[in-house]
Design a protein around this motif. Structure first.
Motif, PDB file in Angstrom:
ATOM      1  N   GLY A   4      38.272  38.842  38.002  1.00  0.00           N
ATOM      2  CA  GLY A   4      38.896  38.832  39.321  1.00  0.00           C
ATOM      3  C   GLY A   4      38.404  39.967  40.194  1.00  0.00           C
ATOM      4  N   ALA A   5      38.248  41.153  39.616  1.00  0.00           N
ATOM      5  CA  ALA A   5      37.781  42.302  40.393  1.00  0.00           C
ATOM      6  C   ALA A   5      36.312  42.141  40.757  1.00  0.00           C
ATOM      7  CB  ALA A   5      37.984  43.582  39.604  1.00  0.00           C
ATOM      8  N   GLY A   6      35.511  41.558  39.872  1.00  0.00           N
ATOM      9  CA  GLY A   6      34.090  41.373  40.138  1.00  0.00           C
ATOM     10  C   GLY A   6      33.813  40.383  41.252  1.00  0.00           C
ATOM     11  N   ALA A   7      34.761  39.498  41.513  1.00  0.00           N
ATOM     12  CA  ALA A   7      34.557  38.481  42.552  1.00  0.00           C
ATOM     13  C   ALA A   7      34.635  39.090  43.955  1.00  0.00           C
ATOM     14  CB  ALA A   7      35.586  37.372  42.412  1.00  0.00           C
ATOM     15  N   GLY A   8      35.473  40.091  44.152  1.00  0.00           N
ATOM     16  CA  GLY A   8      35.659  40.594  45.508  1.00  0.00           C
ATOM     17  C   GLY A   8      35.371  42.068  45.698  1.00  0.00           C
ATOM     18  N   MET A   9      35.058  42.811  44.640  1.00  0.00           N
ATOM     19  CA  MET A   9      34.851  44.251  44.765  1.00  0.00           C
ATOM     20  C   MET A   9      33.549  44.661  44.085  1.00  0.00           C
ATOM     21  SD  MET A   9      38.544  45.838  43.899  1.00  0.00           S
ATOM     22  CE  MET A   9      40.033  44.956  44.153  1.00  0.00           C
ATOM     23  N   ARG A  10      33.110  45.854  44.414  1.00  0.00           N
ATOM     24  CA  ARG A  10      31.942  46.427  43.734  1.00  0.00           C
ATOM     25  C   ARG A  10      32.435  47.133  42.470  1.00  0.00           C
ATOM     26  NH1 ARG A  10      27.123  47.614  46.666  1.00  0.00           N
ATOM     27  NH2 ARG A  10      27.006  49.528  45.454  1.00  0.00           N
ATOM     28  N   LEU A  11      31.723  46.916  41.373  1.00  0.00           N
ATOM     29  CA  LEU A  11      32.111  47.514  40.098  1.00  0.00           C
ATOM     30  C   LEU A  11      31.143  48.635  39.730  1.00  0.00           C
ATOM     31  CD1 LEU A  11      33.009  44.333  38.017  1.00  0.00           C
ATOM     32  CD2 LEU A  11      34.534  45.792  39.319  1.00  0.00           C
ATOM     33  N   ALA A  12      31.689  49.705  39.170  1.00  0.00           N
ATOM     34  CA  ALA A  12      30.906  50.819  38.676  1.00  0.00           C
ATOM     35  C   ALA A  12      31.405  51.178  37.293  1.00  0.00           C
ATOM     36  CB  ALA A  12      31.030  52.013  39.628  1.00  0.00           C
ATOM     37  N   VAL A  13      30.603  51.906  36.521  1.00  0.00           N
ATOM     38  CA  VAL A  13      31.020  52.318  35.178  1.00  0.00           C
ATOM     39  C   VAL A  13      30.943  53.828  35.065  1.00  0.00           C
ATOM     40  CG1 VAL A  13      30.402  50.185  33.997  1.00  0.00           C
ATOM     41  CG2 VAL A  13      28.705  51.963  34.242  1.00  0.00           C
ATOM     42  N   ASP A  72      34.393  53.094  31.156  1.00  0.00           N
ATOM     43  CA  ASP A  72      35.498  52.685  32.017  1.00  0.00           C
ATOM     44  C   ASP A  72      34.886  51.928  33.186  1.00  0.00           C
ATOM     45  OD1 ASP A  72      37.283  54.016  30.405  1.00  0.00           O
ATOM     46  OD2 ASP A  72      37.452  55.772  31.715  1.00  0.00           O
ATOM     47  N   VAL A  73      35.453  50.790  33.534  1.00  0.00           N
ATOM     48  CA  VAL A  73      34.963  50.006  34.659  1.00  0.00           C
ATOM     49  C   VAL A  73      35.892  50.267  35.843  1.00  0.00           C
ATOM     50  CG1 VAL A  73      34.396  47.712  35.519  1.00  0.00           C
ATOM     51  CG2 VAL A  73      34.045  48.255  33.117  1.00  0.00           C
ATOM     52  N   VAL A  74      35.291  50.722  36.952  1.00  0.00           N
ATOM     53  CA  VAL A  74      36.046  51.061  38.154  1.00  0.00           C
ATOM     54  C   VAL A  74      35.684  50.059  39.245  1.00  0.00           C
ATOM     55  CG1 VAL A  74      36.489  52.861  39.857  1.00  0.00           C
ATOM     56  CG2 VAL A  74      35.957  53.482  37.496  1.00  0.00           C
ATOM     57  N   ALA A  75      36.703  49.477  39.883  1.00  0.00           N
ATOM     58  CA  ALA A  75      36.501  48.532  40.978  1.00  0.00           C
ATOM     59  C   ALA A  75      36.818  49.236  42.290  1.00  0.00           C
ATOM     60  CB  ALA A  75      37.406  47.321  40.807  1.00  0.00           C
ATOM     61  N   SER A  76      35.950  49.033  43.299  1.00  0.00           N
ATOM     62  CA  SER A  76      36.139  49.683  44.589  1.00  0.00           C
ATOM     63  C   SER A  76      35.883  48.679  45.704  1.00  0.00           C
ATOM     64  CB  SER A  76      35.181  50.865  44.719  1.00  0.00           C
ATOM     65  OG  SER A  76      35.270  51.422  46.004  1.00  0.00           O
ATOM     66  N   ASP A  77      36.756  48.707  46.718  1.00  0.00           N
ATOM     67  CA  ASP A  77      36.544  47.838  47.877  1.00  0.00           C
ATOM     68  C   ASP A  77      36.154  48.651  49.116  1.00  0.00           C
ATOM     69  OD1 ASP A  77      38.918  49.052  48.465  1.00  0.00           O
ATOM     70  OD2 ASP A  77      40.043  47.212  48.802  1.00  0.00           O
ATOM     71  N   GLY A  78      35.790  49.880  48.929  1.00  0.00           N
ATOM     72  CA  GLY A  78      35.372  50.743  50.029  1.00  0.00           C
ATOM     73  C   GLY A  78      36.421  51.780  50.372  1.00  0.00           C
ATOM     74  N   SER A  79      37.683  51.391  50.481  1.00  0.00           N
ATOM     75  CA  SER A  79      38.727  52.349  50.827  1.00  0.00           C
ATOM     76  C   SER A  79      39.513  52.810  49.605  1.00  0.00           C
ATOM     77  CB  SER A  79      39.680  51.732  51.855  1.00  0.00           C
ATOM     78  OG  SER A  79      40.290  50.573  51.307  1.00  0.00           O
ATOM     79  N   GLY A 111      22.434  44.673  41.631  1.00  0.00           N
ATOM     80  CA  GLY A 111      23.099  45.325  40.508  1.00  0.00           C
ATOM     81  C   GLY A 111      22.505  44.872  39.197  1.00  0.00           C
ATOM     82  N   ALA A 112      23.188  45.179  38.111  1.00  0.00           N
ATOM     83  CA  ALA A 112      22.694  44.823  36.783  1.00  0.00           C
ATOM     84  C   ALA A 112      23.832  44.267  35.950  1.00  0.00           C
ATOM     85  CB  ALA A 112      22.096  46.044  36.107  1.00  0.00           C
ATOM     86  N   LEU A 113      23.465  43.408  35.020  1.00  0.00           N
ATOM     87  CA  LEU A 113      24.442  42.748  34.170  1.00  0.00           C
ATOM     88  C   LEU A 113      24.721  43.623  32.947  1.00  0.00           C
ATOM     89  CD1 LEU A 113      26.048  40.119  33.981  1.00  0.00           C
ATOM     90  CD2 LEU A 113      24.210  39.221  32.565  1.00  0.00           C
ATOM     91  N   LEU A 114      25.976  43.611  32.524  1.00  0.00           N
ATOM     92  CA  LEU A 114      26.428  44.378  31.366  1.00  0.00           C
ATOM     93  C   LEU A 114      27.436  43.509  30.621  1.00  0.00           C
ATOM     94  CD1 LEU A 114      26.314  47.247  30.082  1.00  0.00           C
ATOM     95  CD2 LEU A 114      28.238  47.831  31.522  1.00  0.00           C
ATOM     96  N   ALA A 141      32.802  39.897  27.823  1.00  0.00           N
ATOM     97  CA  ALA A 141      32.874  39.607  29.251  1.00  0.00           C
ATOM     98  C   ALA A 141      31.625  40.141  29.940  1.00  0.00           C
ATOM     99  CB  ALA A 141      34.112  40.260  29.854  1.00  0.00           C
ATOM    100  N   PRO A 142      30.854  39.263  30.573  1.00  0.00           N
ATOM    101  CA  PRO A 142      29.707  39.742  31.349  1.00  0.00           C
ATOM    102  C   PRO A 142      30.194  40.294  32.692  1.00  0.00           C
ATOM    103  CG  PRO A 142      29.808  37.362  31.401  1.00  0.00           C
ATOM    104  CD  PRO A 142      30.905  37.820  30.498  1.00  0.00           C
ATOM    105  N   VAL A 143      29.665  41.453  33.073  1.00  0.00           N
ATOM    106  CA  VAL A 143      30.102  42.121  34.289  1.00  0.00           C
ATOM    107  C   VAL A 143      28.862  42.547  35.063  1.00  0.00           C
ATOM    108  CG1 VAL A 143      31.377  44.107  35.178  1.00  0.00           C
ATOM    109  CG2 VAL A 143      32.165  42.975  33.125  1.00  0.00           C
ATOM    110  N   ARG A 144      28.859  42.312  36.371  1.00  0.00           N
ATOM    111  CA  ARG A 144      27.754  42.756  37.216  1.00  0.00           C
ATOM    112  C   ARG A 144      28.152  44.099  37.821  1.00  0.00           C
ATOM    113  NH1 ARG A 144      22.941  41.246  38.045  1.00  0.00           N
ATOM    114  NH2 ARG A 144      23.431  39.138  37.390  1.00  0.00           N
TER     115      ARG A 144
END
Length: 184
Positions: free
Chosen positions: A172-181, A119-126, A155-158, A99-102
């Motif tokens: 689904g999370a990558g479409a609407g949230m910022r992802l961090a590792v 671990d991939v963490v999704a955040s929407d700010g709150s 960002g960068a692709l992983l 799975a490619p992830v930005r």
């Protein structure tokens, strides 16, 4: 053969002496063990079940492999063939997919190498949540020379190796949230 003379007097046998009374000798062996097992039925049952389970585990995989090698039994009628599709026609779902992830922070991705666990963490700010735990990094594509500044902002692709359900959550999370590792 020499002749034995019968005129030699033989001595008389000794007088009988009384034999003292003694308790019977008990030999330890099979019967007390059997009695003990009968008294402790639960232990005997557990031991029997453990031996049976070990025998079934040892014999199980070979029989299953033999049944798979023989294949499904041949259908006797054409209607049965149409009703039951063969195993070869069904595509098997892959256990792991790529799975490619930005990832939002391009500098963090530069620290990663092929084979790392993240671990991939999704955040929407709150709020934030872990979308993929223990995903293996399969590839870290390099940044192109002309797009270094725009890549830092975007960002960068992983590329990660994850189960199919986790890949769907990542998309689904990558479409609407910022992802961090985070490195595991």
């Amino acid at each position: 053969m020499p002749q034995v003379s019968s005129d030699i007097s033989s001595p008389s046998p000794p007088p009988p002496c009384p034999v003292p009374h003694f308790a019977p000798v008990r030999v330890r062996g099979g019967r007390p063990l059997l009695r003990r097992l009968l008294r402790h039925r639960r232990r005997a049952m557990a031991a029997g079940l453990a031996v049976t389970a070990a025998a079934l585990v040892a014999a199980g995989p070979r029989d299953a492999e033999r049944a798979r090698a023989q294949g499904p039994p041949a259908a006797s009628t054409p209607a049965a063939d149409a009703a039951a599709p063969s195993r070869a026609s069904k595509p098997r779902a892959a256990a792991m997919v790529t799975a490619p992830v930005r990832i939002a922070d391009a500098e963090t991705v530069r620290l990663l190498h092929r084979g790392d666990r993240v671990d991939v963490v999704a955040s929407d700010g709150s709020t934030s949540r872990v979308v993929a735990a223990g995903a293996r990094v399969t590839e870290v594509p390099g940044a192109q020379a002309g797009a270094a500044e725009s890549a830092a902002e975007a960002g960068a692709l992983l590329v990660l190796s994850v189960p199919r359900a986790t890949a769907a959550r990542l998309a689904g999370a990558g479409a609407g949230m910022r992802l961090a590792v985070t490195l595991c």
